[in-house]
Scaffold this motif. Structure first.
Motif, PDB file in Angstrom:
ATOM      1  N   ALA A 183       0.833  -1.201   0.000  1.00  0.00           N
ATOM      2  CA  ALA A 183       0.000   0.000   0.000  1.00  0.00           C
ATOM      3  C   ALA A 183       0.870   1.253   0.000  1.00  0.00           C
ATOM      4  O   ALA A 183       1.928   1.298   0.629  1.00  0.00           O
ATOM      5  CB  ALA A 183      -0.919   0.012   1.218  1.00  0.00           C
ATOM      6  N   ASP A 184       0.428   2.279  -0.703  1.00  0.00           N
ATOM      7  CA  ASP A 184       1.148   3.555  -0.692  1.00  0.00           C
ATOM      8  C   ASP A 184       1.079   4.207   0.686  1.00  0.00           C
ATOM      9  O   ASP A 184       2.005   4.900   1.094  1.00  0.00           O
ATOM     10  CB  ASP A 184       0.564   4.501  -1.741  1.00  0.00           C
ATOM     11  N   VAL A 185      -0.046   4.016   1.367  1.00  0.00           N
ATOM     12  CA  VAL A 185      -0.197   4.457   2.756  1.00  0.00           C
ATOM     13  C   VAL A 185      -0.559   3.209   3.568  1.00  0.00           C
ATOM     14  O   VAL A 185      -1.665   2.693   3.465  1.00  0.00           O
ATOM     15  CB  VAL A 185      -1.288   5.528   2.900  1.00  0.00           C
ATOM     16  N   ARG A 223       3.086   4.222   7.270  1.00  0.00           N
ATOM     17  CA  ARG A 223       4.214   4.373   6.357  1.00  0.00           C
ATOM     18  C   ARG A 223       3.682   5.019   5.085  1.00  0.00           C
ATOM     19  O   ARG A 223       2.750   4.518   4.475  1.00  0.00           O
ATOM     20  CB  ARG A 223       4.846   3.017   6.015  1.00  0.00           C
ATOM     21  N   THR A 224       4.253   6.143   4.707  1.00  0.00           N
ATOM     22  CA  THR A 224       3.847   6.844   3.494  1.00  0.00           C
ATOM     23  C   THR A 224       5.062   7.041   2.603  1.00  0.00           C
ATOM     24  O   THR A 224       6.194   6.693   2.974  1.00  0.00           O
ATOM     25  CB  THR A 224       3.229   8.217   3.815  1.00  0.00           C
ATOM     26  N   ARG A 225       4.853   7.635   1.459  1.00  0.00           N
ATOM     27  CA  ARG A 225       5.962   7.920   0.551  1.00  0.00           C
ATOM     28  C   ARG A 225       6.947   8.896   1.181  1.00  0.00           C
ATOM     29  O   ARG A 225       8.117   8.949   0.798  1.00  0.00           O
ATOM     30  CB  ARG A 225       5.423   8.515  -0.750  1.00  0.00           C
ATOM     31  N   ALA A 226       6.468   9.685   2.129  1.00  0.00           N
ATOM     32  CA  ALA A 226       7.332  10.671   2.787  1.00  0.00           C
ATOM     33  C   ALA A 226       7.982  10.123   4.052  1.00  0.00           C
ATOM     34  O   ALA A 226       8.691  10.840   4.737  1.00  0.00           O
ATOM     35  CB  ALA A 226       6.524  11.918   3.127  1.00  0.00           C
ATOM     36  N   GLY A 227       7.737   8.856   4.372  1.00  0.00           N
ATOM     37  CA  GLY A 227       8.291   8.268   5.577  1.00  0.00           C
ATOM     38  C   GLY A 227       7.196   7.846   6.532  1.00  0.00           C
ATOM     39  O   GLY A 227       6.011   7.810   6.187  1.00  0.00           O
ATOM     40  N   VAL A 228       7.579   7.522   7.759  1.00  0.00           N
ATOM     41  CA  VAL A 228       6.632   7.073   8.777  1.00  0.00           C
ATOM     42  C   VAL A 228       6.077   8.293   9.512  1.00  0.00           C
ATOM     43  O   VAL A 228       6.835   9.175   9.923  1.00  0.00           O
ATOM     44  CB  VAL A 228       7.300   6.103   9.768  1.00  0.00           C
ATOM     45  N   VAL A 229       4.755   8.329   9.639  1.00  0.00           N
ATOM     46  CA  VAL A 229       4.107   9.460  10.319  1.00  0.00           C
ATOM     47  C   VAL A 229       3.094   8.934  11.316  1.00  0.00           C
ATOM     48  O   VAL A 229       2.514   7.857  11.136  1.00  0.00           O
ATOM     49  CB  VAL A 229       3.398  10.400   9.306  1.00  0.00           C
ATOM     50  N   ASP A 230       2.899   9.695  12.369  1.00  0.00           N
ATOM     51  CA  ASP A 230       1.835   9.431  13.338  1.00  0.00           C
ATOM     52  C   ASP A 230       0.670  10.369  13.039  1.00  0.00           C
ATOM     53  O   ASP A 230       0.865  11.522  12.658  1.00  0.00           O
ATOM     54  CB  ASP A 230       2.316   9.665  14.767  1.00  0.00           C
ATOM     55  N   THR A 280      -5.545  10.418  -0.042  1.00  0.00           N
ATOM     56  CA  THR A 280      -6.205  11.445  -0.841  1.00  0.00           C
ATOM     57  C   THR A 280      -5.370  12.719  -0.894  1.00  0.00           C
ATOM     58  O   THR A 280      -5.238  13.359  -1.948  1.00  0.00           O
ATOM     59  CB  THR A 280      -7.603  11.747  -0.279  1.00  0.00           C
ATOM     60  N   LEU A 281      -4.790  13.112   0.237  1.00  0.00           N
ATOM     61  CA  LEU A 281      -3.917  14.287   0.254  1.00  0.00           C
ATOM     62  C   LEU A 281      -2.729  14.078  -0.661  1.00  0.00           C
ATOM     63  O   LEU A 281      -2.289  15.007  -1.359  1.00  0.00           O
ATOM     64  CB  LEU A 281      -3.472  14.594   1.690  1.00  0.00           C
ATOM     65  N   ILE A 282      -2.167  12.870  -0.665  1.00  0.00           N
ATOM     66  CA  ILE A 282      -1.078  12.559  -1.586  1.00  0.00           C
ATOM     67  C   ILE A 282      -1.529  12.700  -3.028  1.00  0.00           C
ATOM     68  O   ILE A 282      -0.846  13.300  -3.870  1.00  0.00           O
ATOM     69  CB  ILE A 282      -0.547  11.139  -1.316  1.00  0.00           C
ATOM     70  N   ALA A 283      -2.727  12.162  -3.339  1.00  0.00           N
ATOM     71  CA  ALA A 283      -3.255  12.239  -4.692  1.00  0.00           C
ATOM     72  C   ALA A 283      -3.474  13.686  -5.137  1.00  0.00           C
ATOM     73  O   ALA A 283      -3.365  14.010  -6.324  1.00  0.00           O
ATOM     74  CB  ALA A 283      -4.561  11.457  -4.787  1.00  0.00           C
ATOM     75  N   LEU A 284      -3.783  14.565  -4.171  1.00  0.00           N
ATOM     76  CA  LEU A 284      -3.999  15.987  -4.467  1.00  0.00           C
ATOM     77  C   LEU A 284      -2.694  16.780  -4.489  1.00  0.00           C
ATOM     78  O   LEU A 284      -2.701  17.979  -4.775  1.00  0.00           O
ATOM     79  CB  LEU A 284      -4.929  16.602  -3.417  1.00  0.00           C
ATOM     80  N   GLY A 285      -1.597  16.118  -4.148  1.00  0.00           N
ATOM     81  CA  GLY A 285      -0.324  16.823  -4.086  1.00  0.00           C
ATOM     82  C   GLY A 285      -0.176  17.687  -2.862  1.00  0.00           C
ATOM     83  O   GLY A 285       0.643  18.623  -2.837  1.00  0.00           O
ATOM     84  N   ARG A 286      -0.937  17.384  -1.816  1.00  0.00           N
ATOM     85  CA  ARG A 286      -0.875  18.161  -0.567  1.00  0.00           C
ATOM     86  C   ARG A 286       0.037  17.455   0.433  1.00  0.00           C
ATOM     87  O   ARG A 286       0.191  16.233   0.395  1.00  0.00           O
ATOM     88  CB  ARG A 286      -2.282  18.289   0.036  1.00  0.00           C
ATOM     89  N   PRO A 287       0.604  18.218   1.374  1.00  0.00           N
ATOM     90  CA  PRO A 287       1.433  17.583   2.393  1.00  0.00           C
ATOM     91  C   PRO A 287       0.600  16.736   3.349  1.00  0.00           C
ATOM     92  O   PRO A 287      -0.580  16.998   3.531  1.00  0.00           O
ATOM     93  CB  PRO A 287       2.085  18.769   3.120  1.00  0.00           C
TER      94      PRO A 287
END
Length: 301
Positions: free
Chosen positions: A250-252, A267-274, A294-301
């Motif tokens: 999964a991407d997320v 785990r996301t493309r930008a690393g591990v986040v809480d 969805t935020l990733i798909a929109l190009g949002r942080p």
């Protein structure tokens, strides 16, 4: 700073293919005289939408019977398909439900902001609430996700909204695609495919195909957000896809959920986040995962 009205009267005339004329500015759109606010346009819907749409709540009640109450409550105009003598102007159409769809189409055409559409067997309202908060934008309210709720939600969306989020639901085959085409989302989200309304479908695969029909409304460069473990058979292979779930592909990916403090780790493309999980629960943690995707798909942080 003075905010632009939701609709100017000539724009309503154009949306409904009526001769242009002057009339009042409209600050809202309502189908219920009990909750109507001063400055609204009242849309007099029939209680029975006819054979085109499935609804468990067909009724002999008709919005035209409540026009006087709507005007008394402050409606500045009425959309109707019956002859009416009123103190406010009337937008006369052949069918008010068709007219509401025309307003929905016109509202989408004038909207430049990014648009998200969400479907799923459960969690749509939660995901929409999370997303409108994350994007600080308008969207559907309540559970307005059917043949009248979607165009009504669009018609209520300000033209200058930088983003908007809409729910799309289904009870029977063939309902999602026309609504998805009206919403024309930049991102289409399928949260899950469960057992809800399965009695109206031949089998689970038919329900899966119905949910995935939301992707047919996507813009040319649109992106689908899907559970990583959902069968994608039938989806246009050219679509961009961002996935979420518990699997390593999964991407997320939901790595962990801590019930004690209602925090999920992804785990996301930008690393591990809480991420905090409002309301708590592993099922809501997965919804947060869909929001992150969805935020990733929109190009949002």
């Amino acid at each position: 700073m003075t905010r632009e009205p939701l609709w100017r009267w000539p724009a309503l005339c154009r949306a409904l293919a009526l001769p242009p004329c002057d009339g009042p500015d409209v600050s809202g759109v309502s189908i219920d005289s009990r909750t109507l606010r001063r400055g609204d346009l009242f849309v007099a819907l029939a209680g029975d939408p006819g054979p085109r749409f499935h609804t468990p709540n067909r009724s002999n009640r008709d919005g035209h019977d409540f026009v006087a109450a709507a005007v008394a409550a402050g409606a500045v105009g009425v959309l109707a398909h019956r002859p009416l003598e009123l103190s406010v102007p009337v937008l006369a159409v052949a069918d008010t439900l068709d007219g509401l769809w025309q307003l929905g189409d016109a509202a989408r055409a004038r909207l430049d902001g990014r648009v998200v559409a969400i479907t799923g067997s459960s969690g749509k309202t939660t995901a929409r609430t999370f997303l409108t908060a994350a994007l600080d934008c308008p969207g559907s309210t309540g559970s307005l996700n059917n043949f009248w709720g979607v165009p009504l939600s669009l018609a209520r969306t300000p033209a200058d909204a930088h983003a908007a989020v809409f729910e799309i639901g289904t009870n029977h085959p063939g309902e999602i695609e026309p609504l998805a085409r009206m919403v024309a989302p930049d991102v289409a989200v399928v949260l899950n495919v469960g057992q809800a309304h399965l009695e109206n479908f031949p089998d689970w695969q038919a329900l899966r195909r119905e949910k995935l029909a939301i992707t047919r409304g996507l813009n040319a460069d649109g992106v689908a957000v899907l559970p990583d473990d959902l069968d994608r058979d039938g989806i246009d292979s050219r679509l961009g896809i961002v996935t979420f779930g518990t699997t390593p592909t999964a991407d997320v990916q939901l790595l962990d959920y801590r019930a004690v403090d209602r925090v999920a780790q992804f785990r996301t493309r930008a690393g591990v986040v809480d991420a905090a999980v409002p309301g708590g629960g592993r099922h809501r943690a997965l919804t947060v995962g869909a929001v992150l995707a969805t935020l990733i798909a929109l190009g949002r942080p």
